[in-house]
Design an enzyme around this catalytic site. Structure first.
Site, PDB file in Angstrom:
ATOM      1  N   HIS A  37      25.220 -69.049 -37.431  1.00 14.24           N
ATOM      2  CA  HIS A  37      24.317 -69.572 -38.461  1.00 14.24           C
ATOM      3  C   HIS A  37      23.017 -68.744 -38.510  1.00 14.24           C
ATOM      4  CE1 HIS A  37      26.550 -73.457 -37.415  1.00 14.24           C
ATOM      5  NE2 HIS A  37      26.761 -73.355 -38.709  1.00 14.24           N
ATOM      6  N   GLN A 147      31.701 -64.916 -43.501  1.00 14.94           N
ATOM      7  CA  GLN A 147      33.111 -64.498 -43.618  1.00 14.94           C
ATOM      8  C   GLN A 147      34.013 -65.426 -42.809  1.00 14.94           C
ATOM      9  OE1 GLN A 147      34.096 -60.358 -42.535  1.00 14.94           O
ATOM     10  NE2 GLN A 147      36.160 -61.060 -42.003  1.00 14.94           N
ATOM     11  N   ARG A 186      32.624 -76.551 -34.048  1.00 12.42           N
ATOM     12  CA  ARG A 186      33.745 -77.338 -33.502  1.00 12.42           C
ATOM     13  C   ARG A 186      34.213 -76.833 -32.136  1.00 12.42           C
ATOM     14  NH1 ARG A 186      34.966 -77.475 -39.108  1.00 12.42           N
ATOM     15  NH2 ARG A 186      35.210 -79.588 -39.930  1.00 12.42           N
TER      16      ARG A 186
END
Ligand code: AMP
Length: 289
Positions: A37, A147, A186
């Protein structure tokens, strides 16, 4: 860094920045921030002057309510990471700020028929709806997507073109752990064993690159080899191992033009994705992952 929770506050801040002649960059996220991020923030900073990050776990894009309920959250850490990453305005709306009897959704047709779209019904409609709302709220000049979520990024490029959003979309490279595992919020749910087993996703892409470098272009040959590698990591389920054309995301039999190799598999209840772009120039194929 300023933190705001309402759409009105975002608009007021954006107005001030635009009057000051600043170019606005947007990085939409669902939080639980990692280096992937933050790399998007760095790229936004190279292309604009005032960086807005949103953190919103968008229920509309979760086809699995358990996945939504257990989506990792750590807003205190996120605030520290966003601030030190160079975000100027952090927008953290709650559900009722973003959705009040919403009837309108955004769909981008066949681009979501394959890959994750085929396995996560309603997911992309939720993504494009929230991204469109964020585009209208923030009105950025530039927006950066990873991406890592290649189908999302390519389809958002198409949505921006189709709906005439005056926004330049940048697709940022995948940031990986030193092991090769693509960073993901995750990953927090993975046991040590699953975290090491899941390295087969990256290994399968490495092998795919080797095959392409040595002249293989037959998709079946390549995906069969990738499948054996991924199965060696004992995933609980493989969603897909696919090679699709870059422009329309439809399945191809032979690699001839710019394409995407994409994989998705579960370890336990954690679904992981990874991909590689195969670009083409005069000297041949170039694999980007
Ligand atoms: P998320 O919070 O998972 O919705 O992701 C927000 C943005 O970060 C999306 O544009 C993702 O594609 C991007 N992103 C997530 N993981 C990575 C990564 N490992 N490297 C680069 N970008 C990423």
């Amino acid at each position: 860094m300023k933190i705001v929770h309402s759409i009105d506050e975002v608009r007021a801040e954006i107005r001030k920045s635009k009057i000051a002649g600043k170019r606005i960059g947007l990085v939409p996220t669902m939080g639980y921030l990692h280096k992937g991020h933050i790399s998007l923030v760095s790229i936004a900073k190279e292309n604009s002057d005032f960086i807005v990050m949103s953190i919103f776990v968008n229920k509309l894009q979760f086809n699995d309510i358990n996945d939504f309920n257990k989506y990792p959250k750590d807003i205190e850490q996120d605030i520290i990471a966003a601030d030190s990453g160079g975000v100027d305005l952090l927008f953290i709306p709650d559900d009722s700020e973003m959705y009040q009897n919403n009837l309108t959704t955004v769909n981008v047709g066949i681009l979501t028929g394959n890959l994750c779209g085929a396995h996560r019904p309603g997911h992309f409609e939720g993504v494009f709806t929230v991204v469109s709302k964020l585009f209208n709220i923030v009105q950025p000049d530039v927006a950066v997507f990873g991406q890592k979520d290649i189908q999302q990024a390519v389809t958002i490029e198409k949505m921006v073109y189709d709906l005439n959003f005056p926004i330049h979309i940048i697709i940022a490279p995948i940031v990986r752990e030193s092991s090769g595992l693509a960073m993901s919020s995750r990953n927090k749910h993975l046991s040590e064993k699953h975290r090491s087993d899941a390295l087969v996703l990256n290994k399968s892409l490495n092998e795919c690159k080797k095959m392409i470098d040595s002249g293989y272009v037959d998709v079946k040959d390549i995906t069969n080899t990738m499948q054996s590698i991924i199965e060696s990591g004992s995933p609980d389920k493989i969603d897909y191992i696919s090679i699709v054309g870059y422009s329309d995301l439809s399945h191809i039999n032979t690699i001839e033009e710019k394409s995407i190799v994409a994989v998705a598999a579960f370890w336990g209840s954690t679904r992981l994705i990874d991909n590689m772009i195969i670009d083409k120039d005069d000297s041949g194929f170039l694999c980007i992952y």
